[in-house]
Write an enzyme that holds these catalytic residues in place. Structure first.
Site, PDB file in Angstrom:
ATOM      1  CD  GLN A  39     -58.452 -70.146  27.569  1.00 41.94           C
ATOM      2  OE1 GLN A  39     -58.793 -70.735  26.336  1.00 41.94           O
ATOM      3  NE2 GLN A  39     -59.240 -69.464  27.818  1.00 41.94           N
ATOM      4  CB  SER A  95     -62.945 -74.938  32.442  1.00 44.01           C
ATOM      5  OG  SER A  95     -64.385 -74.479  32.702  1.00 44.01           O
ATOM      6  N   GLY A 144     -63.299 -73.863  36.342  1.00 40.12           N
ATOM      7  CA  GLY A 144     -61.749 -73.603  36.507  1.00 40.12           C
ATOM      8  C   GLY A 144     -61.444 -72.895  37.855  1.00 40.12           C
ATOM      9  CB  CYS A 149     -61.646 -63.357  32.936  1.00 40.86           C
ATOM     10  SG  CYS A 149     -62.071 -64.992  32.436  1.00 40.86           S
TER      11      CYS A 149
END
Length: 384
Positions: free
Chosen positions: A180, A200, A70, A327
């Protein structure tokens, strides 16, 4: 018992996916650029994987590019579009609640002298019409929006944002960070009217190290890397064939049972939230938990609690969660999303992100909530 509730950070690979990956490593390990039979065999598997991706979002085959993930997809799209901006495009726009792989790219352009505008959100994390009117004009060259917020699950009204932006400047480029959202929210890129979109593999029970980028046909984008011509020069380099094939399988599994998988996850998430509210005082649910929220994310703030302390308490029970966004937990910074929704500092400090996936079950809910209740009561006694 091990209960993994950090599926927004990454997911466990499904058995069917793992089987496909091992077959590539063991049997079809040729280079797809090779002209011999082994090369052709793996090339056919890449075609199958690409089809599994593009049919999940109603794209065309030529519009899908495989990347390493991503972050790379976001960087290719934004940098590729910015490099083609005309002199008339004097500002670029994003939101105040983006993932670092977007916000840091925009901050870098700000340092270089670009006029960067950050859209604020309301208390639920939605970009408002007032913010669009204030920040998007006929000179806006690029807009990048996160589709599903990675911390609280808010789904942005992309159709409305695209419609307004195109009414101000029909040539504006619009990039969507759907990392997401992919596999969790129904996506039709043709109806959305966007120019590019990132996603992703490891967020949908596929392998790490592979992602994708949708680029609308005939979009004017610059290549940032140069090599052997793979992925039509947008992302050259020998393809990560085991990961791409595994990613394709993960997409196929979701496509075959999209409603079944996501309805189950939403049911577990909602039951989890209900039991937390029934059993623990002084907490705040930050996710809206309605049709405007992704099915897998639940953000909860516990008053008089340090989130990191609660995380480690739960770890002792083999329950794995995240503080805010995984993250950002390696950086000692306050979550931009939680600040944007005007959450008070006392609740920000105690915010945990629970996120659910294919392997979770309703059976886990009672045990996990019981251990969270015990941990919260213990921590609050210590902190008084």
């Amino acid at each position: 018992m091990e209960i993994y509730l950090d599926n927004s950070a990454t997911t466990k690979v499904r058995e069917e996916v793992l089987h496909e990956i091992l077959d590539v490593y063991n049997i079809d390990y040729g280079n797809p650029s090779s002209l011999h039979r082994m090369g052709l065999n793996i090339e056919r598997k890449l075609v199958v994987a690409r089809k599994a991706v593009f049919r999940l979002i109603n794209a065309d085959e030529s519009e899908i590019f495989f990347t390493s993930g991503g972050t790379e997809s976001n960087n290719i799209a934004i940098n590729g579009f910015v490099s083609k901006l005309t002199k008339k495009a004097t500002n670029i726009v994003t939101t105040s609640i983006e993932h670092a792989s977007i916000s840091n790219v925009f901050k870098n352009y700000e340092k270089k002298g670009f006029e960067v505008r950050f859209l604020k959100t309301d208390e639920y994390g939605f970009v408002t019409k007032e913010e669009l009117i204030k920040n998007i004009d006929e000179n806006t060259g690029l807009i990048s929006i996160i589709y599903v917020n990675n911390e609280i699950g808010t789904i942005q009204p992309i159709n409305e944002i695209v419609k307004y932006a195109k009414s101000k400047n029909k040539n504006v480029k619009i990039h969507l960070d759907a990392i997401q959202a992919f596999g969790k929210v129904r996506i039709d890129v043709k109806k959305l009217g966007i120019d590019s979109m990132s996603f992703s593999s490891h967020k949908i029970h596929g392998p790490k190290g592979v992602g994708g980028l949708y680029i609308k046909e005939k979009s004017n984008i610059d290549a940032l890397m140069f090599g052997g011509g793979q992925e039509k020069d947008i992302r050259p380099g020998t393809e990560n064939t085991p990961a791409i094939v595994g990613f394709g399988k993960a997409c196929e599994l979701i496509y075959d049972d999209f409603n079944g998988i996501n309805d189950k996850i939403r049911k577990i998430r909602d039951e989890f939230a209900k039991k937390l509210l029934e059993n623990i005082d002084d907490i705040k649910i930050n996710s809206t938990l309605d049709k405007n929220c992704a099915p897998h994310i639940l953000s909860v703030s516990f008053n008089c609690i340090k989130a990191e302390v609660l995380l480690h308490y739960l770890e002792n029970y083999n329950i794995f969660v995240s503080t805010g966004s995984a993250c950002s937990t390696n950086h000692n910074t306050v979550s931009a999303t939680l600040k944007a929704i005007c959450l008070s500092d006392k609740f920000i400090d105690g915010t945990i992100r629970f996120s659910f996936g294919y392997f979770n079950s309703l059976y886990e809910v009672v045990y996990a909530v019981e251990k969270i209740k015990d941990s919260v009561e213990d921590i609050r006694k210590i902190m008084k």
